[in-house]
Scaffold this motif. Structure first.
Motif, mmCIF file in Angstrom:
data_model
loop_
_atom_site.group_PDB
_atom_site.id
_atom_site.type_symbol
_atom_site.label_atom_id
_atom_site.label_comp_id
_atom_site.label_asym_id
_atom_site.label_seq_id
_atom_site.Cartn_x
_atom_site.Cartn_y
_atom_site.Cartn_z
ATOM 1 N N GLY A 58 0.836 -1.195 0.000
ATOM 2 C CA GLY A 58 0.000 0.000 0.000
ATOM 3 C C GLY A 58 0.867 1.239 0.000
ATOM 4 O O GLY A 58 1.971 1.249 0.558
ATOM 5 N N SER A 59 0.385 2.304 -0.646
ATOM 6 C CA SER A 59 1.163 3.540 -0.704
ATOM 7 C C SER A 59 0.250 4.752 -0.700
ATOM 8 O O SER A 59 -0.896 4.698 -1.149
ATOM 9 C CB SER A 59 2.068 3.563 -1.941
ATOM 10 N N LEU A 60 0.784 5.857 -0.173
ATOM 11 C CA LEU A 60 0.123 7.158 -0.178
ATOM 12 C C LEU A 60 0.999 8.135 -0.945
ATOM 13 O O LEU A 60 2.220 8.152 -0.762
ATOM 14 C CB LEU A 60 -0.094 7.665 1.254
ATOM 15 N N ASP A 61 0.389 8.967 -1.813
ATOM 16 C CA ASP A 61 1.134 9.910 -2.633
ATOM 17 C C ASP A 61 0.551 11.305 -2.519
ATOM 18 O O ASP A 61 -0.659 11.500 -2.659
ATOM 19 C CB ASP A 61 1.098 9.488 -4.109
ATOM 20 N N MET A 62 1.429 12.279 -2.273
ATOM 21 C CA MET A 62 1.086 13.694 -2.394
ATOM 22 C C MET A 62 1.863 14.225 -3.590
ATOM 23 O O MET A 62 3.092 14.275 -3.580
ATOM 24 C CB MET A 62 1.461 14.466 -1.129
ATOM 25 N N SER A 63 1.128 14.605 -4.641
ATOM 26 C CA SER A 63 1.775 14.969 -5.897
ATOM 27 C C SER A 63 1.197 16.272 -6.422
ATOM 28 O O SER A 63 -0.024 16.456 -6.444
ATOM 29 C CB SER A 63 1.561 13.862 -6.946
ATOM 30 N N GLY A 64 2.077 17.180 -6.849
ATOM 31 C CA GLY A 64 1.599 18.440 -7.393
ATOM 32 C C GLY A 64 2.709 19.446 -7.574
ATOM 33 O O GLY A 64 3.893 19.128 -7.479
ATOM 34 N N ASP A 65 2.308 20.710 -7.810
ATOM 35 C CA ASP A 65 3.289 21.783 -7.991
ATOM 36 C C ASP A 65 3.548 22.509 -6.674
ATOM 37 O O ASP A 65 3.940 23.671 -6.652
ATOM 38 C CB ASP A 65 2.825 22.765 -9.071
ATOM 39 N N PHE A 66 3.326 21.808 -5.543
ATOM 40 C CA PHE A 66 3.489 22.411 -4.228
ATOM 41 C C PHE A 66 4.960 22.674 -3.919
ATOM 42 O O PHE A 66 5.862 22.068 -4.498
ATOM 43 C CB PHE A 66 2.885 21.510 -3.147
ATOM 44 N N GLY A 67 5.181 23.583 -2.963
ATOM 45 C CA GLY A 67 6.524 23.838 -2.456
ATOM 46 C C GLY A 67 6.600 23.388 -1.012
ATOM 47 O O GLY A 67 6.118 22.322 -0.656
ATOM 48 N N PHE A 68 7.167 24.249 -0.134
ATOM 49 C CA PHE A 68 7.306 23.890 1.267
ATOM 50 C C PHE A 68 5.956 23.872 1.989
ATOM 51 O O PHE A 68 5.824 23.277 3.051
ATOM 52 C CB PHE A 68 8.259 24.858 1.966
ATOM 53 N N LEU A 75 3.312 22.390 1.044
ATOM 54 C CA LEU A 75 2.611 21.152 0.703
ATOM 55 C C LEU A 75 1.255 21.464 0.064
ATOM 56 O O LEU A 75 1.078 22.496 -0.559
ATOM 57 C CB LEU A 75 2.476 20.262 1.940
ATOM 58 N N GLN A 76 0.277 20.568 0.215
ATOM 59 C CA GLN A 76 -1.034 20.778 -0.392
ATOM 60 C C GLN A 76 -2.091 20.127 0.492
ATOM 61 O O GLN A 76 -1.757 19.408 1.440
ATOM 62 C CB GLN A 76 -1.069 20.183 -1.810
ATOM 63 N N PRO A 77 -3.395 20.390 0.239
ATOM 64 C CA PRO A 77 -4.440 19.842 1.111
ATOM 65 C C PRO A 77 -4.347 18.323 1.233
ATOM 66 O O PRO A 77 -4.114 17.629 0.243
ATOM 67 C CB PRO A 77 -5.738 20.268 0.405
ATOM 68 N N PHE A 78 -4.559 17.819 2.445
ATOM 69 C CA PHE A 78 -4.407 16.391 2.673
ATOM 70 C C PHE A 78 -5.509 15.567 2.017
ATOM 71 O O PHE A 78 -5.341 14.364 1.821
ATOM 72 C CB PHE A 78 -4.351 16.105 4.182
ATOM 73 N N ASN A 79 -6.638 16.200 1.656
ATOM 74 C CA ASN A 79 -7.675 15.434 0.975
ATOM 75 C C ASN A 79 -7.336 15.190 -0.493
ATOM 76 O O ASN A 79 -8.120 14.564 -1.212
ATOM 77 C CB ASN A 79 -9.040 16.114 1.109
ATOM 78 N N THR A 80 -6.182 15.680 -0.954
ATOM 79 C CA THR A 80 -5.737 15.383 -2.319
ATOM 80 C C THR A 80 -4.661 14.291 -2.328
ATOM 81 O O THR A 80 -4.073 14.013 -3.370
ATOM 82 C CB THR A 80 -5.185 16.644 -3.003
ATOM 83 N N ILE A 81 -4.395 13.680 -1.175
ATOM 84 C CA ILE A 81 -3.487 12.530 -1.133
ATOM 85 C C ILE A 81 -4.167 11.346 -1.812
ATOM 86 O O ILE A 81 -5.326 11.029 -1.531
ATOM 87 C CB ILE A 81 -3.104 12.182 0.312
ATOM 88 N N ARG A 82 -3.463 10.689 -2.704
ATOM 89 C CA ARG A 82 -4.006 9.551 -3.446
ATOM 90 C C ARG A 82 -3.393 8.255 -2.916
ATOM 91 O O ARG A 82 -2.218 8.221 -2.562
ATOM 92 C CB ARG A 82 -3.711 9.694 -4.945
ATOM 93 N N TRP A 83 -4.181 7.186 -2.876
ATOM 94 C CA TRP A 83 -3.696 5.917 -2.340
ATOM 95 C C TRP A 83 -3.749 4.815 -3.385
ATOM 96 O O TRP A 83 -4.601 4.803 -4.269
ATOM 97 C CB TRP A 83 -4.495 5.515 -1.095
ATOM 98 N N SER A 84 -2.790 3.915 -3.278
ATOM 99 C CA SER A 84 -2.695 2.757 -4.163
ATOM 100 C C SER A 84 -2.571 1.504 -3.313
ATOM 101 O O SER A 84 -2.090 1.541 -2.178
ATOM 102 C CB SER A 84 -1.481 2.877 -5.091
ATOM 103 N N LEU A 85 -2.999 0.375 -3.874
ATOM 104 C CA LEU A 85 -2.986 -0.877 -3.134
ATOM 105 C C LEU A 85 -2.815 -2.037 -4.112
ATOM 106 O O LEU A 85 -3.376 -2.024 -5.219
ATOM 107 C CB LEU A 85 -4.294 -1.042 -2.358
#
Length: 368
Positions: A180-190, A192-202
């Motif tokens: 299982g994995s969690l990913d925070m991906s985007g054009d964010f800097g220090f 970060l970005q909203p936690f509800n945009t974290i995507r999960w894989s399994l």
């Protein structure tokens, strides 16, 4: 930095041919091969997590990835695409913005650390980071252009990942692998970005260790390997020839490689890997919606791995980066949806990148 890299590449490539030594799924579990469980005076044996001849497991790895120049073509961004005002899945969107991408790439860090190493359970966990920076010039845009090329040129794309892998043997031959994995991906800097945009894989795989030279498995995965959310079957097939020179390392569809072992200190992999994730673009994400670039790449490649000293190995990868998707979706309320092969949901943007050559060079702390 670039001059140093280009000097090291040919040296790294020819190094194994002068050696006299003899001989991402993705785990080499050889450090746990001899573990046993004593139960009521009897030794209960479990399937070993690995087979002979596999490429070494990377506990820590630092690498630099770079692509040669190519052209980026972007459509206008349509808001809100989630309400049927975007580009249709079969629609040909006109180019509103284009540019010459002189450089794409950046540093990558990967880790894979044993947390539990019992005979009936092995748990490995790792934090990972990947940077995709851009240098874009000759930007041409019409009045409908979104400005995405300038955003990418200024901010680039970042990915933070946390992956956990569990090896669960159930007999001397059979075992399960769960990842299982969690990913925070985007054009964010220090910030970060909203936690509800974290995507999960399994992923879950049932497998059998047929012998010390062969194992296979079947499973199912929820993945973002090609940018969009997808559900795919998984096929694992690892085998090593009797002379331990040739073999395969396959976790289809994520990657599939043939393998040639020059000796115990050098080997060559040849095949492909799928790479990608869904990246949130902050400037386009209005309110609680998340506007995401579905970046997916197919990378046919060769990879040379060579021992430097002790547990430290170097690797050099060369291949062809093929654009699978660079389209965008607007996720209403930041909630993911499944389009699959037959979905009719509109795209927020329809983009494409011309294909190009890429290189990756790095150093790892490994176990054999």
């Amino acid at each position: 930095m670039k001059k140093i890299i280009w000097i090291l590449l040919p040296l790294l490539f020819i190094a194994p041919f002068f050696s006299n030594a003899q001989d991402e799924d993705e785990e080499d579990w050889s450090m746990y091969d001899d573990l046993e469980l004593v139960d009521e005076g009897e030794v209960k044996r479990y399937a070993k997590p690995t087979i002979v001849g596999l490429s070494p497991t990377r506990f820590f790895s630092v690498s630099y990835d770079m692509q040669t120049p190519y052209t980026m073509n972007l459509s206008a961004a349509r808001f809100p695409a989630s309400q049927g005002t975007g580009w249709g899945v079969d629609e040909t969107a006109p180019i509103s913005e284009s540019g010459r991408v002189n450089f794409t790439g950046g540093m990558r860090f990967n880790s894979n650390i044993p947390i539990i190493s019992k005979s009936n359970l092995v748990w490995q966990s790792g934090l990972n980071y990947m940077r995709v920076g851009y240098n874009i010039t000759d930007i041409e845009a019409d009045g409908n252009a979104s400005g995405l090329a300038s955003i990418l040129n200024e901010n680039g794309l970042n990915n933070l990942n946390w992956t956990n892998t569990f090896f669960v043997p159930i007999s001397e031959e059979n075992f399960f692998i769960f990842q299982g994995s969690l990913d925070m991906s985007g054009d964010f800097g220090f910030s970060l970005q909203p936690f509800n945009t974290i995507r999960w894989s399994l992923a879950a795989v049932y497998a059998k260790r047929v012998s010390e030279r062969k194992r296979w498995g079947l499973g199912l995965a929820r993945t973002y390997r090609v940018g969009n959310l997808n559900y795919v079957p998984v096929v694992m097939y690892d085998v090593t020839s009797a002379d331990r020179k040739w073999g395969t390392e396959i976790l289809f569809p994520a990657r599939a490689h043939g393998r040639y072992n020059f000796n115990k200190d050098a080997l060559l992999l040849f095949g492909y890997e799928l790479e990608g994730q869904s990246y949130r673009i902050d400037q386009f994400s209005v309110g609680n919606n998340s506007y995401e670039i579905r970046r997916g790449e197919l990378r046919p490649r060769i990879e040379l791995q060579r021992k430097i000293s002790g547990p430290f190995w170097a690797h050099f990868q060369a291949g062809y980066r093929m654009d699978w998707t660079f389209n965008a979706d607007e996720l209403e309320g930041s909630r993911e949806f499944f389009r699959g092969f037959f979905g009719t949901q509109d795209y927020g943007m329809i983009n494409n990148l011309t294909n190009t050559v890429y290189f990756n060079i790095g150093i790892s702390f490994v176990t054999l």
